[in-house]
Enzyme design. Structure first.
Site, PDB file in Angstrom:
ATOM      1  N   ASN A 151       0.318  -1.401  -0.051  1.00  0.00           N
ATOM      2  CA  ASN A 151      -0.127  -0.193  -0.113  1.00  0.00           C
ATOM      3  C   ASN A 151       0.654   1.415   0.326  1.00  0.00           C
ATOM      4  O   ASN A 151       0.335   2.274  -0.280  1.00  0.00           O
ATOM      5  CB  ASN A 151      -1.282   0.013   0.815  1.00  0.00           C
ATOM      6  CG  ASN A 151      -0.312  -0.501   2.244  1.00  0.00           C
ATOM      7  OD1 ASN A 151       0.232  -1.286   2.601  1.00  0.00           O
ATOM      8  ND2 ASN A 151      -0.423   0.015   3.343  1.00  0.00           N
ATOM      9  N   GLN A 179      -5.220  -4.383  -1.837  1.00  0.00           N
ATOM     10  CA  GLN A 179      -4.669  -2.939  -3.178  1.00  0.00           C
ATOM     11  C   GLN A 179      -4.777  -3.475  -4.406  1.00  0.00           C
ATOM     12  O   GLN A 179      -4.667  -2.684  -4.947  1.00  0.00           O
ATOM     13  CB  GLN A 179      -3.380  -2.320  -2.204  1.00  0.00           C
ATOM     14  CG  GLN A 179      -2.850  -1.942  -0.960  1.00  0.00           C
ATOM     15  CD  GLN A 179      -3.165  -0.316  -1.164  1.00  0.00           C
ATOM     16  OE1 GLN A 179      -4.277   0.244  -1.944  1.00  0.00           O
ATOM     17  NE2 GLN A 179      -4.106   0.129  -0.273  1.00  0.00           N
ATOM     18  N   THR A 237     -25.024 -11.196  11.007  1.00  0.00           N
ATOM     19  CA  THR A 237     -25.546 -11.452  10.130  1.00  0.00           C
ATOM     20  C   THR A 237     -25.140 -10.049   9.201  1.00  0.00           C
ATOM     21  O   THR A 237     -24.633  -9.234   9.127  1.00  0.00           O
ATOM     22  CB  THR A 237     -27.058  -9.750  10.244  1.00  0.00           C
ATOM     23  OG1 THR A 237     -27.999 -10.702  11.953  1.00  0.00           O
ATOM     24  CG2 THR A 237     -28.049  -9.724   9.359  1.00  0.00           C
ATOM     25  N   CYS A 325       3.564   9.992  11.559  1.00  0.00           N
ATOM     26  CA  CYS A 325       3.364  11.185  12.111  1.00  0.00           C
ATOM     27  C   CYS A 325       1.885  11.172  12.795  1.00  0.00           C
ATOM     28  O   CYS A 325       1.577  11.600  13.979  1.00  0.00           O
ATOM     29  CB  CYS A 325       3.471  12.810  12.171  1.00  0.00           C
ATOM     30  SG  CYS A 325       5.294  12.953  12.167  1.00  0.00           S
TER      31      CYS A 325
END
Ligand SMILES: Cc1ncc(COP(=O)(O)O)c(C=O)c1O
Length: 390
Positions: A151, A179, A237, A325
């Protein structure tokens, strides 16, 4: 101001045709698919059609598709479910150092619960080399889990080869294809995988829906306990509107994957090359050729990825950064570090991921905007000054 969304690896907008297909299941066809009366049967029919659509996209059989709440759950079900059901065969699991947290942290969890886990290193382009896998397989290896494409850096892994080597050693192979499903052709038979995870919201379907492909004969034990839905593999469900939307998204993706892939590869190539030419001290991360179409990941020296993101946002461009970060830690991403990038360079990472809604004008806009942003940030950077660039 122009708005440019270039974060399709994070999520994609719901296709209008997908939305339209979902609406009846949020209104008239609201029944519980386990109910035998007409509203329940209508819901079940919608779900079974979706199962066929998703199976067709993956070249699987419909009874090999288990719907889940997304990629994360599919990864957990595959890895924990297989490890638990097949513990008698061994306790060694192999994965890579660049997996998404849905796989990486699941393997870490198993390592704290009696399993031995090997995290394979990757080369500088983020490739898991088949020889590296060969060297660590052993008689106790139970499962190998390697992602189809990363990714953060977009690299596509040699899954077919890795699965063959795994099977020769007598272990099972799981692939996190979140991806790639819908972005490049993904054929479970050709890849030779035993289990494969996909997620609807990466292919213009709704969020909160995905699937696990489970090859016939592969045994997994659900860690969720409850009703007997999804042939006892996934109690609860079913999210019918989500599943129906996922099915429609899979059908659309199957029809468009080659054409869209070609266009995004061209657009992405132009964007990457243009940025590399315009911005000094920049580099592409991940494999230069074998990568997700439209996936552009870069590192810029002397700047923070987060600062670039904020300034891009002010200019109407939505993108993401591999530096962590955002997750509240000062550590750069485990993926960029595994590629061998030094901390200071990994901190300057930016990911621009294109999708079918992006145009040539969007690419031009980013090419006109981003170099100035990087330059402005560098002018404020003491590191840039120290390096004698200012
Ligand atoms: C490689 C990979 N695996 C798993 C996931 C998790 O998927 P989901 O968001 O459907 O839980 C993602 C999401 O970004 C991903 O990129």
């Amino acid at each position: 101001m122009r708005q440019v969304y270039m974060d399709h690896s994070a999520t994609t907008p719901v296709d209008p045709e997908v939305f339209e297909a979902m609406v009846p299941y949020l209104t008239d066809r609201f029944g519980n698919p386990s109910s035998i009366y007409s509203a329940g049967r209508a819901a079940r029919q919608g779900m079974e059609k979706a199962r066929e659509q998703v199976a067709s996209l993956l070249n699987a059989s419909p009874d090999e598709i288990i719907f889940t709440s997304g990629g994360t759950e599919a990864d957990n079900q595959a890895i924990i479910g297989y490890a638990t059901a097949n513990r008698h065969k061994g306790n060694h699991i192999i994965t890579s150092a660049i997996e998404h947290h849905a796989v990486y942290d699941t393997c870490k969890y198993l390592s704290r619960n009696g399993f031995e886990v090997t995290f394979l290193p990757v080369d500088g382009n983020g490739v898991v080399e088949p020889e590296t896998l060969k060297a660590v397989l052993k008689p106790t290896t139970l499962l190998v889990s390697i992602m189809h494409a990363n990714n953060e850096v977009g690299t596509i892994e040699p899954i077919k080869e890795l699965a063959t080597i795994t099977h020769e050693a007598g272990a099972a192979f799981h692939c996190d294809a979140v991806q790639t499903v819908g972005r490049i052709p993904v054929d479970v038979v050709d890849l030779g995988v035993d289990m494969l995870s996909a997620s609807s919201h990466k292919l213009y379907g709704p969020k909160g829906t995905g699937c696990l492909y489970l090859k016939k004969g592969i045994k997994v034990e659900s860690y969720l306990h409850g009703g007997g839905q999804e042939r006892k593999h996934r109690p609860g469900t079913e999210n019918i509107p989500g599943i129906v939307g996922f099915g429609k998204a899979a059908e659309l993706a199957q029809a468009r994957v080659d054409e869209t892939g070609k266009r995004l590869r061209e657009l992405g190539g132009r964007l990457a090359q243009g940025l590399l030419n315009a911005i000094p001290h920049s580099r592409l991360t991940g494999h230069p050729v074998n990568r997700i179409p439209g996936h552009v990941s870069l590192c810029f020296e002397f700047v923070e990825g987060e600062s670039i993101l904020l300034m891009l946002d002010q200019a109407g461009v939505m993108a993401s950064s591999g530096s962590a970060c955002t997750s509240g830690s000062l550590e750069p991403s485990h993926v960029l570090l595994a590629l061998g990038l030094p901390h200071e360079i990994a901190h300057g990472s930016l990911r621009l991921t294109l999708g079918k809604g992006n145009s040539d004008e969007d690419v031009d806009y980013v090419l006109n905007t981003l170099p100035g942003i990087v330059e402005r940030l560098r002018q404020m950077s003491p590191l840039y000054m120290k390096a004698g660039e200012r």
